[in-house]
Design a protein around this motif. Structure first.
Motif, PDB file in Angstrom:
ATOM      1  N   ILE A 221      18.867-124.726  32.690  1.00  0.00           N
ATOM      2  CA  ILE A 221      20.253-124.156  32.449  1.00  0.00           C
ATOM      3  C   ILE A 221      20.809-125.171  31.545  1.00  0.00           C
ATOM      4  CG2 ILE A 221      22.283-123.267  33.434  1.00  0.00           C
ATOM      5  CD1 ILE A 221      20.387-122.119  35.510  1.00  0.00           C
ATOM      6  N   GLU A 222      21.031-126.383  31.928  1.00  0.00           N
ATOM      7  CA  GLU A 222      21.796-127.266  31.416  1.00  0.00           C
ATOM      8  C   GLU A 222      21.374-127.457  29.858  1.00  0.00           C
ATOM      9  OE1 GLU A 222      22.924-132.152  31.580  1.00  0.00           O
ATOM     10  OE2 GLU A 222      21.700-131.242  33.559  1.00  0.00           O
ATOM     11  N   ILE A 223      20.135-127.496  29.590  1.00  0.00           N
ATOM     12  CA  ILE A 223      19.719-128.021  28.448  1.00  0.00           C
ATOM     13  C   ILE A 223      19.595-126.501  27.496  1.00  0.00           C
ATOM     14  CG2 ILE A 223      17.581-128.052  26.809  1.00  0.00           C
ATOM     15  CD1 ILE A 223      16.561-129.842  29.221  1.00  0.00           C
ATOM     16  N   LEU A 224      19.632-125.269  28.063  1.00  0.00           N
ATOM     17  CA  LEU A 224      19.916-124.150  27.158  1.00  0.00           C
ATOM     18  C   LEU A 224      21.365-124.071  26.819  1.00  0.00           C
ATOM     19  CD1 LEU A 224      17.922-121.601  29.319  1.00  0.00           C
ATOM     20  CD2 LEU A 224      17.336-122.452  26.944  1.00  0.00           C
ATOM     21  N   GLU A 225      22.493-124.375  27.769  1.00  0.00           N
ATOM     22  CA  GLU A 225      23.860-124.487  27.218  1.00  0.00           C
ATOM     23  C   GLU A 225      24.124-125.564  26.412  1.00  0.00           C
ATOM     24  OE1 GLU A 225      27.545-123.651  27.502  1.00  0.00           O
ATOM     25  OE2 GLU A 225      25.976-122.425  27.936  1.00  0.00           O
ATOM     26  N   GLU A 226      23.438-126.590  26.528  1.00  0.00           N
ATOM     27  CA  GLU A 226      23.585-127.877  25.671  1.00  0.00           C
ATOM     28  C   GLU A 226      23.201-127.230  24.010  1.00  0.00           C
ATOM     29  OE1 GLU A 226      21.272-131.750  24.686  1.00  0.00           O
ATOM     30  OE2 GLU A 226      22.482-131.941  26.406  1.00  0.00           O
ATOM     31  N   ILE A 227      22.154-126.778  23.975  1.00  0.00           N
ATOM     32  CA  ILE A 227      21.688-125.997  22.695  1.00  0.00           C
ATOM     33  C   ILE A 227      22.818-124.977  22.333  1.00  0.00           C
ATOM     34  CG2 ILE A 227      19.613-124.891  21.336  1.00  0.00           C
ATOM     35  CD1 ILE A 227      17.882-126.063  23.681  1.00  0.00           C
ATOM     36  N   GLU A 230      25.876-126.073  20.694  1.00  0.00           N
ATOM     37  CA  GLU A 230      25.686-126.633  19.186  1.00  0.00           C
ATOM     38  C   GLU A 230      25.759-125.726  18.058  1.00  0.00           C
ATOM     39  OE1 GLU A 230      25.531-129.673  18.124  1.00  0.00           O
ATOM     40  OE2 GLU A 230      25.731-130.650  19.885  1.00  0.00           O
ATOM     41  N   PHE A 231      25.508-124.231  18.791  1.00  0.00           N
ATOM     42  CA  PHE A 231      25.608-123.432  17.984  1.00  0.00           C
ATOM     43  C   PHE A 231      26.963-122.674  17.671  1.00  0.00           C
ATOM     44  CE2 PHE A 231      21.024-123.290  18.121  1.00  0.00           C
ATOM     45  CZ  PHE A 231      20.796-122.914  16.802  1.00  0.00           C
ATOM     46  N   VAL A 232      27.803-122.881  18.772  1.00  0.00           N
ATOM     47  CA  VAL A 232      29.078-122.130  18.873  1.00  0.00           C
ATOM     48  C   VAL A 232      30.357-123.051  18.566  1.00  0.00           C
ATOM     49  CG1 VAL A 232      28.263-120.643  20.384  1.00  0.00           C
ATOM     50  CG2 VAL A 232      29.339-122.461  21.177  1.00  0.00           C
ATOM     51  N   LYS A 233      29.871-124.476  18.651  1.00  0.00           N
ATOM     52  CA  LYS A 233      31.126-125.344  18.263  1.00  0.00           C
ATOM     53  C   LYS A 233      31.458-125.367  16.734  1.00  0.00           C
ATOM     54  CE  LYS A 233      28.537-129.722  18.303  1.00  0.00           C
ATOM     55  NZ  LYS A 233      28.411-131.026  18.619  1.00  0.00           N
ATOM     56  N   ASP A 234      31.448-126.488  16.387  1.00  0.00           N
ATOM     57  CA  ASP A 234      31.964-126.853  14.932  1.00  0.00           C
ATOM     58  C   ASP A 234      30.764-126.222  13.882  1.00  0.00           C
ATOM     59  OD1 ASP A 234      34.114-127.914  15.909  1.00  0.00           O
ATOM     60  OD2 ASP A 234      33.606-130.019  15.574  1.00  0.00           O
ATOM     61  N   ASN A 235      29.749-126.063  14.392  1.00  0.00           N
ATOM     62  CA  ASN A 235      28.755-125.618  13.768  1.00  0.00           C
ATOM     63  C   ASN A 235      28.831-124.036  12.903  1.00  0.00           C
ATOM     64  OD1 ASN A 235      26.915-127.971  13.147  1.00  0.00           O
ATOM     65  ND2 ASN A 235      26.284-127.588  15.397  1.00  0.00           N
ATOM     66  N   LYS A 236      29.871-123.533  13.271  1.00  0.00           N
ATOM     67  CA  LYS A 236      30.330-122.393  12.756  1.00  0.00           C
ATOM     68  C   LYS A 236      30.579-122.495  11.444  1.00  0.00           C
ATOM     69  CE  LYS A 236      31.899-119.483  16.757  1.00  0.00           C
ATOM     70  NZ  LYS A 236      32.905-118.697  17.198  1.00  0.00           N
ATOM     71  N   ALA A 237      30.966-123.738  10.895  1.00  0.00           N
ATOM     72  CA  ALA A 237      31.220-124.068   9.630  1.00  0.00           C
ATOM     73  C   ALA A 237      30.184-124.042   8.861  1.00  0.00           C
ATOM     74  CB  ALA A 237      31.748-125.060   9.293  1.00  0.00           C
ATOM     75  N   ILE A 238      28.728-123.901   9.390  1.00  0.00           N
ATOM     76  CA  ILE A 238      27.789-123.824   8.074  1.00  0.00           C
ATOM     77  C   ILE A 238      26.925-122.719   8.713  1.00  0.00           C
ATOM     78  CG2 ILE A 238      27.270-126.371   8.195  1.00  0.00           C
ATOM     79  CD1 ILE A 238      25.103-126.134  10.458  1.00  0.00           C
ATOM     80  N   GLN A 239      27.374-121.579   9.326  1.00  0.00           N
ATOM     81  CA  GLN A 239      26.738-120.499   9.656  1.00  0.00           C
ATOM     82  C   GLN A 239      27.139-119.224   8.805  1.00  0.00           C
ATOM     83  OE1 GLN A 239      27.655-119.554  13.847  1.00  0.00           O
ATOM     84  NE2 GLN A 239      26.730-121.441  14.631  1.00  0.00           N
ATOM     85  N   TYR A 240      26.494-118.235   8.692  1.00  0.00           N
ATOM     86  CA  TYR A 240      26.482-117.145   7.977  1.00  0.00           C
ATOM     87  C   TYR A 240      26.655-116.005   8.821  1.00  0.00           C
ATOM     88  CZ  TYR A 240      26.187-113.295   4.679  1.00  0.00           C
ATOM     89  OH  TYR A 240      26.239-112.263   3.935  1.00  0.00           O
ATOM     90  N   SER A 241      27.865-115.417   8.984  1.00  0.00           N
ATOM     91  CA  SER A 241      28.140-114.042   9.550  1.00  0.00           C
ATOM     92  C   SER A 241      27.782-112.747   8.777  1.00  0.00           C
ATOM     93  CB  SER A 241      29.458-114.063  10.378  1.00  0.00           C
ATOM     94  OG  SER A 241      29.248-112.972  11.378  1.00  0.00           O
ATOM     95  N   HIS A 242      26.884-112.164   8.667  1.00  0.00           N
ATOM     96  CA  HIS A 242      26.675-111.008   7.648  1.00  0.00           C
ATOM     97  C   HIS A 242      27.499-109.763   8.094  1.00  0.00           C
ATOM     98  CE1 HIS A 242      24.869-108.809   4.280  1.00  0.00           C
ATOM     99  NE2 HIS A 242      24.663-108.043   5.415  1.00  0.00           N
ATOM    100  N   LYS A 243      28.209-109.442   7.519  1.00  0.00           N
ATOM    101  CA  LYS A 243      29.024-108.202   7.716  1.00  0.00           C
ATOM    102  C   LYS A 243      28.307-106.965   6.862  1.00  0.00           C
ATOM    103  CE  LYS A 243      33.538-110.349   8.381  1.00  0.00           C
ATOM    104  NZ  LYS A 243      33.252-110.280   9.616  1.00  0.00           N
TER     105      LYS A 243
END
Length: 295
Positions: A221-227, A230-243
């Motif tokens: 559970i700890e590792i899954l939360e750690e991963i 990484e997807f929800v923190k500052d990395n939103k800057a490199i994500q693409y949210s397709h509308k």
């Protein structure tokens, strides 16, 4: 030298052919494609350029395609290889290999993509190479979010990177398939991830070494939360949210991008309208491994 010159000239010719039939413009991740009708027959050379562009850009968003019939969706998908479908076929799906999803159970399978960030087919011996999506009915809200796996890995701290390099995911499916969390993309050789935050039974440290250990439930559970973080923190800057817009058709390199359906994809039709999407997946040809030999 002659071979290199020939390849260079051929590449230039393909690019010119591409530019004469479709144009691409950059998105935060991937490219938007205009000027091509996927419903029509596409010349072989252009198909080859599209395939090369998918590898290069990882996500290609084809705009204004209208409604692509199921048979044609299958034909486009087969550009990339044999199709492989592992999910329930909804009664309204136009083909066995088309996974029909919706926010209404009578229209398609519901709650798809909502169990956490993932790549498709992490539970397979060879995960799917490509995923192709086509929107049939567009809701007012309900993005699909994509994240570049190589950039996410490159942004890890040294300590976290070395921790993740030691981890292998164990699928929660009956076969308990084991894959390295970080491995080399079979084509680009760049570092990517094999993972599913909602379909992982446990992790193994240092798989197939004398130091191999299974994670406890708490550690998993700890590792899954750690991963997840990484997807929800500052990395939103490199994500693409397709509308999604009417007629959108997306081709993605499934091994190079993680994705997740936003919560709005399951909102009630009275709030956002009916959502219907068709998805196909291309059978994987490579079992994830730490390194691939240079070709």
């Amino acid at each position: 030298m002659f071979f290199q010159s020939f390849c260079f000239q051929t590449s230039k010719q393909l690019c010119k052919l591409r530019m004469s039939l479709y144009t691409v413009s950059p998105l935060k991740l991937g490219v938007e494609v205009n000027g091509i009708d996927l419903k029509k027959e596409i010349p072989y050379e252009v198909v080859q350029q599209i395939k090369a562009d998918v590898t290069k850009h990882r996500v290609m968003v084809f705009r204004g395609q209208g409604i692509v019939e199921g048979k044609r969706h299958i034909q486009i998908s087969q550009w990339f290889g044999e199709l492989e479908s592992t999910f329930y076929r909804h009664s309204k799906s136009p083909d066995l290999d088309i996974f029909r999803v919706s926010n209404v159970s009578s229209e398609g399978c519901t709650n798809v993509g909502r169990t956490g960030w993932h790549i498709d087919g992490s539970f397979m011996k060879a995960p799917f190479s490509h995923s192709l999506y086509h929107i049939i009915s567009v809701p007012k809200k309900g993005d699909t979010v994509f994240a570049p796996l190589t950039e996410l890995i490159e942004g890890l701290s040294c300590e976290k990177y070395h921790r993740w390099e030691r981890l292998w995911m164990v699928s929660d499916r009956q076969e308990s398939i084991i894959h390295p969390l970080i491995y080399s993309h079979p084509v680009t050789k760049k570092k990517v991830m094999c993972f599913h935050l909602g379909m992982t039974k446990e992790f193994l440290w240092d798989y197939e070494t004398p130091q191999q250990l299974r994670t406890t439930d708490a550690e998993t559970i700890e590792i899954l939360e750690e991963i997840h973080q990484e997807f929800v923190k500052d990395n939103k800057a490199i994500q693409y949210s397709h509308k999604w817009e009417p007629g959108d058709f997306i081709i993605s390199d499934n091994l190079a991008v993680g994705h997740e359906a936003s919560p709005e994809t399951q909102y009630h039709p009275s709030d956002v309208g009916l959502r219907v999407m068709h998805r196909t997946t291309v059978k994987g040809q490579h079992v994830p491994t730490k390194e691939y030999p240079l070709e």
